[in-house]
Design a protein around this motif. Sequence first.
Motif, PDB file in Angstrom:
ATOM      1  N   UNK A 182       2.907   3.811  -2.236  1.00 37.49           N
ATOM      2  CA  UNK A 182       2.167   3.604  -3.485  1.00 37.49           C
ATOM      3  C   UNK A 182       0.813   4.305  -3.418  1.00 37.49           C
ATOM      4  N   UNK A 183       0.086   4.100  -2.319  1.00 29.87           N
ATOM      5  CA  UNK A 183      -1.242   4.713  -2.208  1.00 29.87           C
ATOM      6  C   UNK A 183      -1.156   6.229  -2.060  1.00 29.87           C
ATOM      7  N   UNK A 184      -0.165   6.717  -1.320  1.00 22.48           N
ATOM      8  CA  UNK A 184      -0.019   8.170  -1.168  1.00 22.48           C
ATOM      9  C   UNK A 184       0.323   8.821  -2.500  1.00 22.48           C
ATOM     10  N   UNK A 185       1.138   8.145  -3.311  1.00 24.24           N
ATOM     11  CA  UNK A 185       1.486   8.695  -4.624  1.00 24.24           C
ATOM     12  C   UNK A 185       0.277   8.685  -5.553  1.00 24.24           C
ATOM     13  N   UNK A 186      -0.474   7.596  -5.527  1.00 20.42           N
ATOM     14  CA  UNK A 186      -1.714   7.554  -6.310  1.00 20.42           C
ATOM     15  C   UNK A 186      -2.672   8.649  -5.860  1.00 20.42           C
TER      16      UNK A 186
ATOM     17  N   UNK B  87      -5.225   9.362  -8.710  1.00 20.35           N
ATOM     18  CA  UNK B  87      -5.366   8.126  -9.482  1.00 20.35           C
ATOM     19  C   UNK B  87      -5.691   6.913  -8.610  1.00 20.35           C
ATOM     20  N   UNK B  88      -6.256   7.140  -7.426  1.00 24.22           N
ATOM     21  CA  UNK B  88      -6.545   6.019  -6.539  1.00 24.22           C
ATOM     22  C   UNK B  88      -7.505   5.007  -7.158  1.00 24.22           C
ATOM     23  N   UNK B  89      -8.386   5.466  -8.021  1.00 23.63           N
ATOM     24  CA  UNK B  89      -9.353   4.557  -8.625  1.00 23.63           C
ATOM     25  C   UNK B  89      -8.795   3.863  -9.868  1.00 23.63           C
ATOM     26  N   UNK B  90      -7.565   4.190 -10.242  1.00 29.06           N
ATOM     27  CA  UNK B  90      -7.003   3.643 -11.477  1.00 29.06           C
ATOM     28  C   UNK B  90      -6.433   2.244 -11.312  1.00 29.06           C
ATOM     29  N   UNK B  91      -6.313   1.774 -10.086  1.00 23.81           N
ATOM     30  CA  UNK B  91      -5.691   0.473  -9.838  1.00 23.81           C
ATOM     31  C   UNK B  91      -6.368  -0.172  -8.639  1.00 23.81           C
ATOM     32  N   UNK B  92      -6.543  -1.489  -8.676  1.00 24.34           N
ATOM     33  CA  UNK B  92      -7.090  -2.205  -7.522  1.00 24.34           C
ATOM     34  C   UNK B  92      -6.050  -2.225  -6.410  1.00 24.34           C
ATOM     35  N   UNK B  93      -6.517  -2.428  -5.191  1.00 26.18           N
ATOM     36  CA  UNK B  93      -5.562  -2.481  -4.086  1.00 26.18           C
ATOM     37  C   UNK B  93      -4.635  -3.689  -4.229  1.00 26.18           C
ATOM     38  N   UNK B  94      -5.151  -4.796  -4.773  1.00 30.03           N
ATOM     39  CA  UNK B  94      -4.303  -5.963  -4.991  1.00 30.03           C
ATOM     40  C   UNK B  94      -3.163  -5.629  -5.950  1.00 30.03           C
ATOM     41  N   UNK B  95      -3.493  -4.925  -7.043  1.00 33.70           N
ATOM     42  CA  UNK B  95      -2.450  -4.536  -7.988  1.00 33.70           C
ATOM     43  C   UNK B  95      -1.547  -3.444  -7.411  1.00 33.70           C
TER      44      UNK B  95
ATOM     45  N   UNK C 251      -9.185  -3.927   7.630  1.00 36.49           N
ATOM     46  CA  UNK C 251      -9.477  -2.909   6.607  1.00 36.49           C
ATOM     47  C   UNK C 251      -8.337  -2.727   5.610  1.00 36.49           C
ATOM     48  N   UNK C 252      -7.127  -3.085   6.001  1.00 35.96           N
ATOM     49  CA  UNK C 252      -5.992  -2.920   5.121  1.00 35.96           C
ATOM     50  C   UNK C 252      -5.511  -1.491   5.028  1.00 35.96           C
ATOM     51  N   UNK C 253      -4.840  -1.182   3.936  1.00 37.34           N
ATOM     52  CA  UNK C 253      -4.226   0.133   3.729  1.00 37.34           C
ATOM     53  C   UNK C 253      -5.207   1.071   3.047  1.00 37.34           C
ATOM     54  N   UNK C 254      -4.946   2.386   3.188  1.00 38.36           N
ATOM     55  CA  UNK C 254      -5.813   3.348   2.537  1.00 38.36           C
ATOM     56  C   UNK C 254      -5.319   4.763   2.712  1.00 38.36           C
ATOM     57  N   UNK C 255      -5.897   5.722   1.979  1.00 34.62           N
ATOM     58  CA  UNK C 255      -5.528   7.128   2.117  1.00 34.62           C
ATOM     59  C   UNK C 255      -5.991   7.679   3.447  1.00 34.62           C
ATOM     60  N   UNK C 256      -5.319   8.695   3.948  1.00 37.49           N
ATOM     61  CA  UNK C 256      -5.718   9.338   5.210  1.00 37.49           C
ATOM     62  C   UNK C 256      -5.741  10.846   5.024  1.00 37.49           C
TER      63      UNK C 256
END
Length: 282
Positions: free
Chosen positions: A99-103, A108-116, A277-282
């Motif tokens: 999900x995060x890699x596609x965003x 569009x990473x800023x278009x949705x909260x990590x919770x959503x 820290x949870x998930x995130x882009x790399x």
Amino acid sequence: MDGRAEAPAAGTVLNALATGTGSAFAIDEYVRASVSLGGSTIDGSVDGVPDADTRLIERSAELVIDEFGNEQGASVETDSAVPMASGLKSSSAAANAVVLATLDALGALEAVTREDAARIGVAAARDVGVTATGAFDDASASMLGGVTVTNNDQDALLVRDEVDWDVVVWTPPEQAFSADADVERCRHVAPMADLVAELALAGRYETAMTVNGFAFAAALDQPAAPMVEALPMADGVSLSGTGPSYVAVGDREKLAPVVDVWEDRPGTVIETTTQTNGAGPI
């Protein structure tokens, strides 16, 4: 039009199969995803596993593209240090990473909260039938880091907290798929699950996970012996998910004998830590 992200695996505090309330904590082991937009189809692959079921990662990418992109295809690949079907939330971590890699690929990473964003992966898991509960507990812990308590029936986050534990994981050679779990049998231990939820909501995570472990090992016909072996040294120990992995938490020095005992068993022992820290882009 490329994106990359990673998401941590997780261990169990409370299995949600009995009541719909669940709790999990992120650990410092990862699933990574790469997404390249283009073409007309969404094609997934798992590095090193040519016959892997790719429906979840493909659907995760598809839901993001449908919501935030144009009609287009993508190539999706995951690379995991987390054994599949081991109870360590590899599916939730894979969905989160995709999900995060596609965003990221869509800008569009800023278009949705990590919770959503975690809820998108949960929706994908339900769509392809790889979860019995929706697994928002697992997905939220992986996405947000730390420990979470959730209502999986409503995909609602009840608590997100930070813990600082050393962690030992024992994974036997066999696999156990969450979707195959005997949900009705797990509901028999609902009174114990309610107690575990009370403990978790009070911040008594180590005690909560230990009670959970013995209750669900019995419900899922998994052995209790690995937990009994670890109890004198660990602050908390549990069957993770529907198994077959077990997780023990506490102080590294005190957990050293747990490593020794579990290494005598067939399978793999991992020494790691919690992750906040949870998930995130790399």
